[in-house]
Design an enzyme around this catalytic site. Structure first.
Site, PDB file in Angstrom:
ATOM      1  N   GLY A  14       0.698  -1.133  -0.003  1.00 52.50           N
ATOM      2  CA  GLY A  14       0.177  -0.030  -0.023  1.00 52.50           C
ATOM      3  C   GLY A  14       0.804   1.281  -0.009  1.00 52.50           C
ATOM      4  O   GLY A  14       0.353   2.391   0.604  1.00 52.50           O
ATOM      5  N   GLY A  15       1.972   1.335  -0.470  1.00 45.81           N
ATOM      6  CA  GLY A  15       3.059   2.133  -0.624  1.00 45.81           C
ATOM      7  C   GLY A  15       2.618   3.508  -1.157  1.00 45.81           C
ATOM      8  O   GLY A  15       3.182   4.837  -0.997  1.00 45.81           O
ATOM      9  N   LEU A  18      -2.419   6.804   1.141  1.00 45.27           N
ATOM     10  CA  LEU A  18      -2.215   7.978   2.375  1.00 45.27           C
ATOM     11  C   LEU A  18      -1.319   7.601   3.363  1.00 45.27           C
ATOM     12  O   LEU A  18      -0.311   8.434   3.582  1.00 45.27           O
ATOM     13  CB  LEU A  18      -3.619   8.024   2.737  1.00 45.27           C
ATOM     14  CG  LEU A  18      -3.789   8.865   4.245  1.00 45.27           C
ATOM     15  CD1 LEU A  18      -3.230  10.539   3.847  1.00 45.27           C
ATOM     16  CD2 LEU A  18      -5.261   9.005   4.580  1.00 45.27           C
ATOM     17  N   TYR A 143     -15.846  -4.895   4.813  1.00 45.05           N
ATOM     18  CA  TYR A 143     -14.588  -4.466   5.683  1.00 45.05           C
ATOM     19  C   TYR A 143     -14.259  -4.996   6.840  1.00 45.05           C
ATOM     20  O   TYR A 143     -13.056  -5.472   7.310  1.00 45.05           O
ATOM     21  CB  TYR A 143     -14.621  -2.968   5.557  1.00 45.05           C
ATOM     22  CG  TYR A 143     -13.493  -2.034   5.962  1.00 45.05           C
ATOM     23  CD1 TYR A 143     -12.543  -2.091   5.059  1.00 45.05           C
ATOM     24  CD2 TYR A 143     -13.359  -1.773   7.186  1.00 45.05           C
ATOM     25  CE1 TYR A 143     -11.261  -1.153   5.544  1.00 45.05           C
ATOM     26  CE2 TYR A 143     -12.394  -0.738   7.674  1.00 45.05           C
ATOM     27  CZ  TYR A 143     -11.087  -0.577   6.677  1.00 45.05           C
ATOM     28  OH  TYR A 143     -10.114   0.203   7.045  1.00 45.05           O
ATOM     29  N   LYS A 147     -11.123  -7.652   8.409  1.00 48.09           N
ATOM     30  CA  LYS A 147     -10.118  -7.131   9.373  1.00 48.09           C
ATOM     31  C   LYS A 147     -10.252  -7.686  10.423  1.00 48.09           C
ATOM     32  O   LYS A 147      -9.080  -8.180  11.233  1.00 48.09           O
ATOM     33  CB  LYS A 147     -10.266  -5.660   9.529  1.00 48.09           C
ATOM     34  CG  LYS A 147     -10.047  -4.740   8.137  1.00 48.09           C
ATOM     35  CD  LYS A 147      -8.933  -3.912   8.190  1.00 48.09           C
ATOM     36  CE  LYS A 147      -8.542  -3.220   6.863  1.00 48.09           C
ATOM     37  NZ  LYS A 147      -7.309  -2.711   6.974  1.00 48.09           N
ATOM     38  N   ASN A 165      -9.625   7.492  11.580  1.00 49.17           N
ATOM     39  CA  ASN A 165      -9.700   8.748  10.825  1.00 49.17           C
ATOM     40  C   ASN A 165      -8.528   9.583  10.158  1.00 49.17           C
ATOM     41  O   ASN A 165      -8.222  10.681  10.670  1.00 49.17           O
ATOM     42  CB  ASN A 165     -10.551   9.858  11.547  1.00 49.17           C
ATOM     43  CG  ASN A 165     -12.082   9.430  11.330  1.00 49.17           C
ATOM     44  OD1 ASN A 165     -12.487   9.367  10.422  1.00 49.17           O
ATOM     45  ND2 ASN A 165     -12.839   9.509  12.401  1.00 49.17           N
ATOM     46  N   VAL A 166      -7.774   8.907   9.347  1.00 45.60           N
ATOM     47  CA  VAL A 166      -6.403   9.403   9.035  1.00 45.60           C
ATOM     48  C   VAL A 166      -7.015  10.246   7.902  1.00 45.60           C
ATOM     49  O   VAL A 166      -7.877   9.964   7.023  1.00 45.60           O
ATOM     50  CB  VAL A 166      -5.573   8.440   8.565  1.00 45.60           C
ATOM     51  CG1 VAL A 166      -4.384   8.740   8.382  1.00 45.60           C
ATOM     52  CG2 VAL A 166      -5.547   7.218   9.522  1.00 45.60           C
TER      53      VAL A 166
HETATM   54  P1  NDP Z   1      -5.279   4.375   0.768  1.00 44.64           P
HETATM   55  O1  NDP Z   1      -6.751   4.169   0.030  1.00 44.64           O
HETATM   56  O2  NDP Z   1      -4.777   5.673   0.718  1.00 44.64           O
HETATM   57  O3  NDP Z   1      -4.341   3.230  -0.147  1.00 44.64           O
HETATM   58  C1  NDP Z   1      -4.660   2.037  -0.318  1.00 44.64           C
HETATM   59  C2  NDP Z   1      -3.385   1.259  -0.812  1.00 44.64           C
HETATM   60  O4  NDP Z   1      -3.621  -0.212  -1.022  1.00 44.64           O
HETATM   61  C3  NDP Z   1      -2.872   1.879  -2.133  1.00 44.64           C
HETATM   62  O5  NDP Z   1      -1.399   1.882  -2.006  1.00 44.64           O
HETATM   63  C4  NDP Z   1      -3.313   0.866  -3.164  1.00 44.64           C
HETATM   64  O6  NDP Z   1      -2.334   0.460  -4.249  1.00 44.64           O
HETATM   65  C5  NDP Z   1      -3.185  -0.598  -2.371  1.00 44.64           C
HETATM   66  N1  NDP Z   1      -3.984  -1.538  -2.853  1.00 44.64           N
HETATM   67  C6  NDP Z   1      -5.188  -1.548  -2.742  1.00 44.64           C
HETATM   68  N2  NDP Z   1      -5.572  -2.776  -3.498  1.00 44.64           N
HETATM   69  C7  NDP Z   1      -4.667  -3.578  -3.964  1.00 44.64           C
HETATM   70  C8  NDP Z   1      -4.299  -4.882  -4.513  1.00 44.64           C
HETATM   71  N3  NDP Z   1      -5.281  -5.450  -4.861  1.00 44.64           N
HETATM   72  N4  NDP Z   1      -3.053  -5.070  -4.577  1.00 44.64           N
HETATM   73  C9  NDP Z   1      -2.032  -4.109  -4.151  1.00 44.64           C
HETATM   74  N5  NDP Z   1      -2.101  -3.030  -3.520  1.00 44.64           N
HETATM   75  C10 NDP Z   1      -3.554  -2.672  -3.188  1.00 44.64           C
HETATM   76  O7  NDP Z   1      -5.455   3.491   2.088  1.00 44.64           O
HETATM   77  P2  NDP Z   1      -4.715   4.279   3.709  1.00 44.64           P
HETATM   78  O8  NDP Z   1      -3.617   4.597   3.283  1.00 44.64           O
HETATM   79  O9  NDP Z   1      -5.619   5.239   3.840  1.00 44.64           O
HETATM   80  O10 NDP Z   1      -4.948   3.115   4.266  1.00 44.64           O
HETATM   81  C11 NDP Z   1      -3.809   2.132   4.771  1.00 44.64           C
HETATM   82  C12 NDP Z   1      -4.493   1.211   5.676  1.00 44.64           C
HETATM   83  O11 NDP Z   1      -5.118   1.693   6.774  1.00 44.64           O
HETATM   84  C13 NDP Z   1      -5.429   0.108   5.298  1.00 44.64           C
HETATM   85  O12 NDP Z   1      -5.511  -1.135   5.551  1.00 44.64           O
HETATM   86  C14 NDP Z   1      -7.048   0.876   5.931  1.00 44.64           C
HETATM   87  O13 NDP Z   1      -7.745  -0.121   6.044  1.00 44.64           O
HETATM   88  C15 NDP Z   1      -6.214   1.310   7.217  1.00 44.64           C
HETATM   89  N6  NDP Z   1      -6.957   2.431   8.015  1.00 44.64           N
HETATM   90  C16 NDP Z   1      -7.188   3.542   7.335  1.00 44.64           C
HETATM   91  C17 NDP Z   1      -7.857   4.645   7.934  1.00 44.64           C
HETATM   92  C18 NDP Z   1      -8.020   5.867   7.309  1.00 44.64           C
HETATM   93  O14 NDP Z   1      -9.010   6.748   7.913  1.00 44.64           O
HETATM   94  N7  NDP Z   1      -7.711   6.208   5.862  1.00 44.64           N
HETATM   95  C19 NDP Z   1      -8.414   4.375   9.290  1.00 44.64           C
HETATM   96  C20 NDP Z   1      -8.124   3.178   9.966  1.00 44.64           C
HETATM   97  C21 NDP Z   1      -7.356   2.104   9.322  1.00 44.64           C
HETATM   98  P3  NDP Z   1      -2.666   1.418  -5.624  1.00 44.64           P
HETATM   99  O15 NDP Z   1      -2.461   2.835  -5.376  1.00 44.64           O
HETATM  100  O16 NDP Z   1      -1.647   0.739  -6.616  1.00 44.64           O
HETATM  101  O17 NDP Z   1      -4.067   0.897  -6.103  1.00 44.64           O
END
Ligand code: NDP
Length: 292
Positions: A14-15, A18, A143, A147, A165-166
């Site tokens: 997920g690099g 966000l 979801y 998890k 809530n990031v």
């Molecule tokens: P984002 O939606 O910003 O990013 C999601 C990332 O996951 C992207 O890098 C995406 O890659 C990657 N991804 C999605 N599907 C695939 C796949 N099939 N194969 C490979 N990579 C994949 O997420 P956040 O950074 O917001 O969240 C990160 C983590 O934190 C998650 O696990 C989320 O559940 C958790 N979280 C987030 C919160 C929030 O408020 N945002 C709150 C609590 C938990 P690509 O760009 O290539 O699609």
């Protein structure tokens, strides 16, 4: 990011997201330890729903540590619309990443839960022990169950953090699919803090039980207060009206950060107002490239 003598390879899934971008920023600006090599991957390197692709990725990168962020993620409306997809995709991603970690001898994995997955009917504040106490809010059961299932682990130092809530630069600002704050910003640098806490969890947190990474209960804001901060942050001076016909989702998710405070009593979170202002400024500057 590469240090001179790496003995640890940290793979971040997920690099491009966000949280991943925030960790990359913090690592690139001085947080990379001598003995660490950091590898950030996106869905371009491997589709993590595909077990064979995940195995290939792990044999190429050979990680010793994993920060697992990749997930199908979205705000209330996207969750309601695609509940089943959220369940299936996230179960597949999590199963593949944890199984590949286990099989290739990864010593530590930090995965990501969320306060969204806690029971809908609950007492407040919620804490780390309450994940399985009742069904989640029905807007996001897919979801949540994906998890919740991997909050339990077997014998390895595979732990999970629970961010709340990031928002921040590189967020998804989509009105339909985004979380409430970035979606509001689209309509009219808290992440940096979270990135530091992820790195702390990877290096210092030795429990398997999950830990909530959140500001304290006293800093909880209502949607109205949050909306007002966004309005101010965007410098909007027009009229504001509330459309109360739309779904609300879970009423609130007041979380306890007592466990985090036990470990890090002095950690300073960016004040909410400042973080919203910084994210608004980022969106204004980067509107063309922002996900939306
Ligand atoms: P984002 O939606 O910003 O990013 C999601 C990332 O996951 C992207 O890098 C995406 O890659 C990657 N991804 C999605 N599907 C695939 C796949 N099939 N194969 C490979 N990579 C994949 O997420 P956040 O950074 O917001 O969240 C990160 C983590 O934190 C998650 O696990 C989320 O559940 C958790 N979280 C987030 C919160 C929030 O408020 N945002 C709150 C609590 C938990 P690509 O760009 O290539 O699609």
């Amino acid at each position: 990011s590469e240090s001179s003598n790496p003995s640890k390879t940290v793979l971040v899934t997920g690099g491009s997201g966000l949280v991943g971008k925030a960790i990359e920023h913090v690592v690139a600006t001085g947080e990379c330890a001598e003995d660490e090599k950091w590898v950030f991957v996106t869905s371009k390197e491997a589709d993590l729903t595909d077990a064979a692709a995940v195995k290939k990725l792990f044999s190429k990168v050979k990680p010793t540590h994993v920060i697992h962020l990749a997930a199908m993620v979205g705000g209330l409306f996207k969750n309601m619309k695609y509940n089943l997809d959220f369940l299936r995709k996230n179960l597949a991603i999590n199963d593949n990443v944890l199984q590949a970690s286990f099989e290739s001898g990864v010593v530590k994995v930090v995965s990501c839960l969320s306060t969204c997955i806690f029971p809908d009917k609950t007492t407040y504040p919620i804490d780390e022990t309450m994940i399985h106490n009742g069904p989640p809010h029905n807007s996001n059961f897919g979801y949540s169950y994906a998890k919740r299932a991997y909050a339990e682990q077997h014998g390895c130092k595979y732990t999970a953090v629970i961010p709340t809530n990031v928002f921040g630069p590189h967020d998804n600002f989509s009105i339909e699919d985004g979380h409430v704050l970035p979606a509001l910003m689209h309509k009219i640098y808290l992440a940096k803090n979270l990135a530091r806490l992820f790195i702390w969890t990877l290096r210092e947190y030795d429990e398997i039980d999950p830990i909530i990474l959140s500001v304290g209960e006293e800093d909880e804001v209502s949607i109205k207060e949050a909306a007002n901060m966004v309005i101010e942050g965007m410098g909007y001076t027009g009229e504001v009206s509330y459309d109360t016909t739309k779904a609300d989702g879970q009423f609130k998710k007041t979380a306890s950060n007592a466990k985090l405070r036990k470990y890090l009593p002095n950690f300073k979170f960016t004040p909410m107002k400042q973080a919203i202002k910084e994210t608004c400024d980022w969106l204004n500057k980067n509107y063309d490239i922002a996900r939306k």
